[in-house]
Every structure is written in structure tokens, then in C-alpha cells.
Design an enzyme around this catalytic site. Structure first.
Site, mmCIF file in Angstrom:
data_model
loop_
_atom_site.group_PDB
_atom_site.id
_atom_site.type_symbol
_atom_site.label_atom_id
_atom_site.label_comp_id
_atom_site.label_asym_id
_atom_site.label_seq_id
_atom_site.Cartn_x
_atom_site.Cartn_y
_atom_site.Cartn_z
ATOM 1 N N LYS A 98 75.985 92.514 -3.991
ATOM 2 C CA LYS A 98 76.281 93.579 -4.949
ATOM 3 C C LYS A 98 75.472 93.416 -6.230
ATOM 4 C CE LYS A 98 80.098 95.397 -7.743
ATOM 5 N NZ LYS A 98 79.783 96.824 -7.605
ATOM 6 N N HIS A 129 81.938 90.055 -5.763
ATOM 7 C CA HIS A 129 80.806 89.142 -5.882
ATOM 8 C C HIS A 129 81.075 87.997 -6.843
ATOM 9 C CE1 HIS A 129 79.226 91.630 -9.517
ATOM 10 N NE2 HIS A 129 80.400 92.104 -9.172
ATOM 11 N N ARG A 130 81.732 88.269 -7.956
ATOM 12 C CA ARG A 130 81.942 87.219 -8.958
ATOM 13 C C ARG A 130 82.965 86.182 -8.485
ATOM 14 N NH1 ARG A 130 78.511 88.520 -12.634
ATOM 15 N NH2 ARG A 130 78.185 90.694 -13.226
ATOM 16 N N ASP A 143 83.291 89.729 -17.809
ATOM 17 C CA ASP A 143 82.653 89.434 -16.520
ATOM 18 C C ASP A 143 82.487 87.941 -16.261
ATOM 19 O OD1 ASP A 143 82.507 92.032 -15.723
ATOM 20 O OD2 ASP A 143 80.397 92.322 -16.209
ATOM 21 N N ASP A 162 74.148 97.458 -5.935
ATOM 22 C CA ASP A 162 74.451 98.434 -6.979
ATOM 23 C C ASP A 162 73.205 99.174 -7.440
ATOM 24 O OD1 ASP A 162 77.022 97.518 -6.786
ATOM 25 O OD2 ASP A 162 77.227 96.939 -8.885
ATOM 26 N N ASN A 200 80.380 100.550 -4.100
ATOM 27 C CA ASN A 200 81.415 100.048 -5.005
ATOM 28 C C ASN A 200 80.828 99.755 -6.378
ATOM 29 O OD1 ASN A 200 83.820 99.071 -6.031
ATOM 30 N ND2 ASN A 200 83.687 97.087 -5.017
ATOM 31 N N GLU A 256 86.046 95.273 -9.523
ATOM 32 C CA GLU A 256 85.908 95.442 -8.080
ATOM 33 C C GLU A 256 87.237 95.215 -7.364
ATOM 34 O OE1 GLU A 256 81.757 94.866 -9.499
ATOM 35 O OE2 GLU A 256 83.764 94.249 -10.092
#
Length: 426
Positions: free
Chosen positions: A409, A383-384, A312, A50, A96, A340
Site C-alpha cells: 500500500k 501496512h503500518r 501515523d 495508493d 483502500n 485503514e
């Protein structure tokens, strides 16, 4: 597609790591440095997919950015243009990165010309309509694909006046307007017409604006006024990231072991600092030693909690909840559907795979722990999801993570740090 099998732990965790730099603060400091007068030095920034997209886009807008290393660590030198952005020769590709997308929309409005912003198939699903409508009221011409990228922005380089903003899908809409606001004419007044999710991220934006010399007048979260001013180039040190440290806090919590995390600001404005208190409420012991956080696990209990301000860390909390005694209800998290991936459904699906009973509502999830077992975890290019369910794999035999490299990311060194904490991970 690559698949990574996580090896179950066979020892009590007692580890230490340095927190990676904050992605949110790196993003904000980069954009503000680019808009500043004079040179800025951003010390210890995060480098991730990012951030790299942001740097590339800013360079196409005429910003000179270079990298150096010294005793302070890695430094990004940013030569600001005082709000005068150059028309790019080609579209700005942002992968993204939702943050890059929204922040660029406002900054690109300062270009005398046309700017096209586009990304991958996932970012083309990310909503921008609230920000689009608000910028149009400030005199900018915008074309989008039904409120999603690609976005084409045409401007004479001047924005300003009064605008309305409906920010319910993302606090980034407001942060984007605030970032560009010092170069508005004759001023910028933003009236908020809905609820702002993840409001601490707005506080982070204002925090960086203040550090670069720009004050913001406001009435709580209902109205913001920024008079014409200018950012002044600064040396800015990026603090450690609570979001990316949540996975290691979770390891301590579930294992009943101990994790020491250095480089975290106890007084940080980061939204995800809330995870520290959440774990304490669930049964962990928390201790601060200067800017080092110590998390000791304990017997975990389920909780009911509103996560509107810190969505998040919901995937991390959801995984911890699978190991708690009793159900956990996480509510007010509708914005997870615009990340995402539809992160709310993704978390529910994968928790069900490993043996939890899950009730998924429009804006909540209830997790009832069950007999947990291994599964192949779909990460949805998120990613998370990968990092959260990697934690689960330390305590459940047979967890496999699909597309493990998606962590680049936001946290390219995740697997390296993960292995340091958990010896023997393949």
C-alpha cells in the site's frame, strides 16, 4: 493467507539505507501537476498501491502521465489540463487509499459532469462527511453512503465562494479543498469550525502549492483564502519519507545499534519527522550529516506524549515503547480509529498478544512493558501494523506476520530493505 515469520536478530545492527520517496509528497505533487498548466516532471516519486490508484484515476480524468528514467532516476511526466478535468467513462476505483479518495472528491468537483468514486470494503468505512458538507456549500451535488464511499459527485465544473469545514476526522479534508482552490470562482474562503488533526500535512500541501506558483492567505488554522490563480508545471523532486523510515529508526533504538538513513531532508515539513526527536527523548542519540540521519540506540525510557499531529507513527512508537523502561502514554490519537482499520484498537490488541499490559482509552493508549513473547500478529490489512510489528520480531522469538504483502500500500520494497538491514531474515 500468507504468514511471514521474522527471525530474531543475533547481532548488533549497524546498517545504512536510502529513504524511500515520500508518499504524501508524491500524492500532492501528482494532483497539483495534473491541475497545472503545462508539463511537470516529478522526479523520484514513490510507486505503491495508493499511488498507482491515484495515477489511474487521474488518467481517467483526462491527464496524460508517462514514465521515464534518466540520470535523475525515475521521472513521471504529467501533462496538466489547467484545472479542466474530463468526465470519466467509468467509476474511479481507489482501493483502500484514503488520501486518493479525499483529494479526488475535491478535484472531481472541477469536472462538468458526474464522477463516482469507490473502493474496497475497507475504504467504504472511511469517513468523508466533513468534506462532503463543505463541497456542497461550494455548489457541488454529492451523494454518499451515510458519509462514506461510494461517493457520487455532480458539478457544472465550477466551485467557489465561502464554506465551512469541520476537519476533526482528517486533515485531508482541508488539503483536498486547498488543492482544488486555485480554480475556484470568484474565490474560495474556508472557515474552520473544529480542530485540525495532523496539521503538518496541511503545511505540506501548502508547501507544494507554493512551489507550483499558488499562494495561500490564512489566519493560522481558522481561515484560508485562495484567489483565482493557476498552477504552473514544474520539475519537482520528491524528498525521502520519514514515516517509512520510522521502522528502521526503531530497529536502531531497540537494538542499541546504529542506522544511517540517507535522503532525508533535515528541514522537512513532514509530520513524522517528529519521530526523530521522540527517539532522542526516549534515550537515543541523533546526528545529522547533510541529508543523512544517524540514529544510535540507547537505554529506552517510557514517555508521555501528544501525537495529534503525527498519528501515523504511533504504531512504530508503540512497538518501541514495549522495549522501554517504564510506561508510555500516547494521547490525543482518536483519528487512528478512522485509518485503514481502527488502528488504535489494533495496536492495543497486538501489543497485548506479545506480553504488554495495555490501557486503551477513546483517544489514548498506555503501554506497560512486560515479559515479551512470540505471537501471530494480525495486520488488519494495515501496512503500518505489518511494518511496526516486523520490528518487534527482530527482538522477540516467534513473531509471525499475517498478510505481509499489505505493505505494498505504501512501501512495496519494505521487506527488501528490511532484509538488507537485518541479515538472515527469511
Amino acid at each position: 493467507m500468507e504468514i511471514k515469520e521474522i527471525k530474531k536478530l543475533n547481532f548488533e545492527v549497524d546498517g545504512r539505507l536510502k529513504a524511500p520517496p515520500s508518499k504524501s509528497y508524491t500524492h500532492r505533487s501528482l494532483f497539483i501537476a495534473a491541475l497545472s498548466e503545462g508539463e511537470s516532471k516529478i522526479v523520484d516519486p514513490l510507486f505503491s498501491d495508493d499511488i498507482n490508484y491515484t495515477i489511474d484515476a487521474l488518467k481517467k480524468l483526462g491527464i496524460i502521465i508517462s514514465e521515464e528514467s534518466n540520470k535523475d532516476g525515475i521521472i513521471l511526466n504529467v501533462e496538466g489540463r489547467g484545472g479542466a478535468m474530463k468526465e470519466p467513462a467509468s467509476p474511479l476505483y481507489i482501493g483502500n487509499s484514503g488520501t486518493t479518495l479525499r483529494f479526488l472528491m475535491a478535484v472531481a468537483s472541477l469536472v462538468n459532469g458526474t464522477v463516482t468514486i469507490d473502493g474496497d470494503e475497507e475504504v467504504r468505512k472511511r469517513p468523508v462527511k466533513g468534506l462532503e458538507d463543505s463541497l456542497k456549500r461550494l455548489g457541488v451535488t454529492i451523494d454518499s453512503n451515510k458519509g462514506c464511499p461510494p461517493v457520487r459527485i455532480s458539478s457544472n465544473g465550477i466551485i467557489g465562494g465561502e464554506t465551512l469545514l469541520e476537519p476533526s476526522q482528517s486533515s485531508q479534508y482541508l488539503s483536498a479543498l486547498l488543492l482544488a482552490s486555485p480554480y475556484s470562482k470568484p474565490y474560495m474562503k474556508i472557515k474552520i469550525t473544529g480542530q485540525i488533526p495532523s496539521s503538518p500535512y496541511v503545511e505540506m500541501t501548502i508547501d507544494v502549492m507554493n512551489k507550483f506558483g499558488v499562494p495561500v492567505q490564512r489566519k493560522d488554522y481558522s481561515e484560508f483564502l485562495i484567489n483565482p490563480s493557476r498552477y504552473v508545471g514544474q520539475k519537482y523532486i520528491v524528498e525521502g519519507d520519514f514515516s517509512n523510515c520510522s521502522y528502521f529508526m526503531a530497529i536502531a533504538a531497540i537494538s542499541r545499534g546504529r542506522i544511517i538513513i540517507e535522503n532525508l531532508n533535515k528541514d522537512s515539513k513532514q509530520a513524522d519527522k517528529a519521530f526523530v526527536n521522540i527517539l532522542e527523548n526516549m534515550g537515543c542519540k541523533i546526528e545529522w550529516n547533510d541529508n543523512s540521519l544517524i540514529v544510535r540506540g540507547g537505554e529506552l525510557k517510557g514517555i508521555e506524549i501528544d501525537m495529534k499531529k503525527s498519528p501515523d507513527i504511533v504504531p512504530t512508537l508503540a512497538v518501541v515503547s514495549a522495549f522501554a523502561k517504564g510506561p508510555t502514554k500516547i494521547k490525543n490519537i482518536e483519528t487512528l480509529r478512522y485509518k485503514e482499520t481502527d488502528r488504535l484498537s489494533a495496536v492495543a490488541n497486538e501489543l497485548t498478544k506479545i506480553g504488554c499490559k495495555v490501557d486503551e482509552g477513546d483517544d489514548y493508549i498506555i503501554i506497560i512493558p512486560g515479559k515479551l513473547s512470540g505471537a501471530e500478529i494480525e495486520t488488519y490489512k494495515d501496512h503500518r501494523m505489518a511494518m511496526s510489528f516486523a520490528v518487534a520480531g527482530l527482538f522477540i522469538e516467534g513473531i509471525k506476520i499475517r498478510d505481509p504483502d499489505c505493505v505494498s500500500k505504501s512501501y512495496p520494497k519494505f521487506w527488501e530493505d528490511f532484509s538488507k538491514i537485518c541479515e538472515g531474515i527469511n
